[in-house]
Every structure is written in C-alpha cells, then in structure tokens.
Scaffold this active site. Structure first.
Site, short mmCIF file in Angstrom:
data_model
loop_
_atom_site.label_atom_id
_atom_site.label_comp_id
_atom_site.label_asym_id
_atom_site.label_seq_id
_atom_site.Cartn_x
_atom_site.Cartn_y
_atom_site.Cartn_z
N HIS A 1 80.86 59.75 60.51
CA HIS A 1 79.60 59.59 59.79
C HIS A 1 79.31 58.11 59.53
CE1 HIS A 1 80.87 63.72 58.18
NE2 HIS A 1 79.71 63.96 58.76
N LEU B 1 82.39 63.03 54.08
CA LEU B 1 82.18 61.97 55.07
C LEU B 1 83.49 61.39 55.60
CD1 LEU B 1 79.17 60.07 53.42
CD2 LEU B 1 79.14 61.99 55.03
N GLN C 1 77.38 62.75 69.01
CA GLN C 1 77.63 63.47 70.27
C GLN C 1 78.60 64.63 70.05
OE1 GLN C 1 79.40 61.12 73.56
NE2 GLN C 1 80.38 63.06 74.08
P1 AMP Z 1 78.01 66.97 59.72
O1 AMP Z 1 78.20 66.37 58.37
O2 AMP Z 1 79.25 67.54 60.29
O3 AMP Z 1 76.82 67.88 59.80
O4 AMP Z 1 77.67 65.75 60.68
C1 AMP Z 1 76.60 64.88 60.40
C2 AMP Z 1 76.34 64.05 61.63
O5 AMP Z 1 77.51 63.29 61.95
C3 AMP Z 1 76.02 64.91 62.85
O6 AMP Z 1 74.98 64.32 63.61
C4 AMP Z 1 77.32 64.93 63.60
O7 AMP Z 1 77.18 65.12 64.98
C5 AMP Z 1 77.85 63.53 63.29
N1 AMP Z 1 79.30 63.49 63.47
C6 AMP Z 1 80.21 64.38 63.00
N2 AMP Z 1 81.44 64.07 63.42
C7 AMP Z 1 81.32 62.96 64.18
C8 AMP Z 1 82.24 62.14 64.91
N3 AMP Z 1 83.54 62.41 64.94
N4 AMP Z 1 81.75 61.08 65.58
C9 AMP Z 1 80.41 60.79 65.56
N5 AMP Z 1 79.50 61.53 64.89
C10 AMP Z 1 79.95 62.59 64.21
#
Ligand code: AMP
Length: 281
Positions: free
Chosen positions: A37, A33, A148
C-alpha cells in the site's frame, strides 16, 4: 494529515484545492496497511499535489461473512503509517456513510466476472465496482492507484472507468513482495509462522509455470507440473491456476510468446485465501 469520516467535510476540504488547480491522487485501500500500500502512496505523492488514501472495508465485495468478520482492522496503526509517508488526506467512512438508503444497483462486468476471482467469489466485483465508483465520484481524483496483485480488480476498474467515462487516469502498480517472494497482503496477518512459509508456494508455483513455459513447454504440461509440485509440497489448497491474456484477461489455453500474458493463482493456506500473479512478457 487530515482524517475525514464524512463526505461533506472531505469535499469542503478538497473543492478549493481543486479550484486552485492542485492535482489529486487517490489510493483506495481496506486498511491493514503494508509496504505494498505504501508504495502506491509514494507513487501517488510523486505524481500529485495531494494524496488521498481511503480506508474502507467494503462489505459488498465480501462473498463470505467469515472473511469479512476476520478481515484485519488496524486503523490507528494505519494512520500512523500514512503520516510517516506524508499522506495529506485520509478518508475513513463508515458503512452508513458509504451505503445510505436503499441500494439497488448491481454491476455486471460480463466475462470478467465469470472467470477466476469472479467465478469463485460471486458478487465480489459488483461490490468492488460500486465502491470504486462511489469513491471516484466523492473524491474526483485526477489519478487513482491500484496494485497488480489484484490484477483482475484492475481490469474491472479499467472497464468501469472506460465504459462510464470517469475522468481519471489509472495506474497499475507492480506487486511488492516479501524477500521470500510472498506477495504482501493484509490477509498475510492471519497466517501462522508455518503457514506464512507455505504461502510462498503460490509465488513458487507461478515461477515454476513461468520457467516451464519459457522453456517451451505447453500450458497443459506447465500447469500439470505446478499442480503436482503444489500437491507434493502440501499445505496449499489450490483453487485455480490460469493463464490469461495480458490485454483482455481472457483465459488462454496456450501461450503465444509474442503477446503479454498473465499467470494467476488463488489458493487457501489454512483458512486464508490468497491470490498472486506474474506477467509474462
Ligand atoms: P486492499 O487494501 O487489499 O484492498 O488493497 C488496496 C490496494 O493496494 C489495491 O489496489 C491492491 O491491489 C494494492 N495492493 C495490495 N497488496 C499489494 C502489493 N503487495 N503490492 C502492490 N499493491 C498492492
């Protein structure tokens, strides 16, 4: 903060809360995280009575075994971070819990799986759709929060929810960036210091394209300008740079200034594949 690894005890905890009328927000993650996140967690907390964060590295969405193997795993740190945010519930299942028995279902999202991420990552969105459908069925949240940064993933999930009539409200949260402009990502942990500097180039290429388009250049010219800039800078191996419709994500060949569009990029920095996008208004 309650941490669950199995479905029954999670549901035994959530059911009475839901019966009391408490609203549940879900933030699905793969862990490692970061502030991106956490900003989803904060939004979920501000709009619900109870926030559930799932931490699960979903094997079916990895099209590359090496990528899955190298994906950062930092559960203890993640739990510490989530408790500082006041997240009430964590669901951290094992593969056995999520994929019990014979798994035959594959999801096909039509043209959405044939463009950009879908084209370069065979089977990825079927895996994303399956795991999100499972999480929505298990947790039955009132609202679910996505970033996004993974905009095509958001379109896939929106399609899933619309077509299969899931009773959940979706939010697409703006991308959280480092001061340099680099989009925060769990995969950034795998970058060396010099690669991290190079990786800012994804955002810079998007910014360059955006200003070229806003200065009235054609998409062809803007694209070429960005590709040439990436080549001169070095250190980035471009996979795609596309202009897509802001409502449907269909690939565009020209920007209509009166319609929302998205500029999307995917590129390798060293061995690490990164994606980013900006929305054009
Ligand atoms: P992940 O753990 O990479 O699967 O991401 C979990 C959620 O967090 C997904 O909906 C991603 O799009 C979101 N997320 C990942 N990186 C970012 C970021 N830099 N800004 C906003 N949301 C993010």
């Amino acid at each position: 903060m309650k941490v669950f690894t199995d479905i029954t005890s999670l549901q035994n905890f959530l059911l009475p809360k839901r019966r009391q009328g408490l609203q549940v927000g879900l933030v699905p993650t793969m862990g490692a995280l970061h502030q991106g996140h956490l900003s989803l967690i904060r939004q979920a907390k501000s709009e619900n009575d109870l926030t559930v964060c799932s931490i699960y590295i979903n094997p079916t969405q990895f099209n590359n075994a090496g990528d899955l193997e190298k994906y950062p795993r930092t559960l203890e740190l993640d739990l510490a971070l989530l408790s500082t945010q006041g997240c009430e519930v964590v669901f951290a299942p094992t593969d056995h819990t999520m994929y019990v028995g014979n798994q035959l279902i594959r999801l096909d999202f039509g043209y959405l799986t044939q463009i950009m991420e879908g084209r370069y990552r065979q089977g990825h969105f079927s895996g994303v759709g399956l795991v999100v459908a499972k999480l929505l069925n298990i947790i039955k949240p009132n609202r679910a929060y996505f970033g996004q940064k993974d905009i095509q993933q958001f379109f896939i999930i929106r399609q899933l929810v619309r077509e299969l009539a899931f009773d959940v409200e979706l939010t697409c949260h703006p991308t959280v960036r480092e001061p340099s402009g680099l989009a925060m990502s769990s995969r950034n942990q795998r970058l060396s210091e010099s690669e991290r500097e190079k990786a800012v180039g994804l955002f810079q290429a998007l910014a360059l394209c955006e200003s070229a388009l806003k200065n009235g250049e054609s998409w062809k010219m803007a694209h070429q300008r960005a590709v040439e800039w990436i080549e001169t800078e070095g250190g980035i191996r471009l996979e795609y740079l596309e202009l897509a419709d802001g409502d449907t994500l269909e690939i565009l060949t020209e920007w209509n200034q009166n319609k929302q569009a998205v500029l999307c990029i995917a590129a390798f920095v060293g061995e690490v594949r990164l994606i980013d996008n900006v929305i054009l208004f």
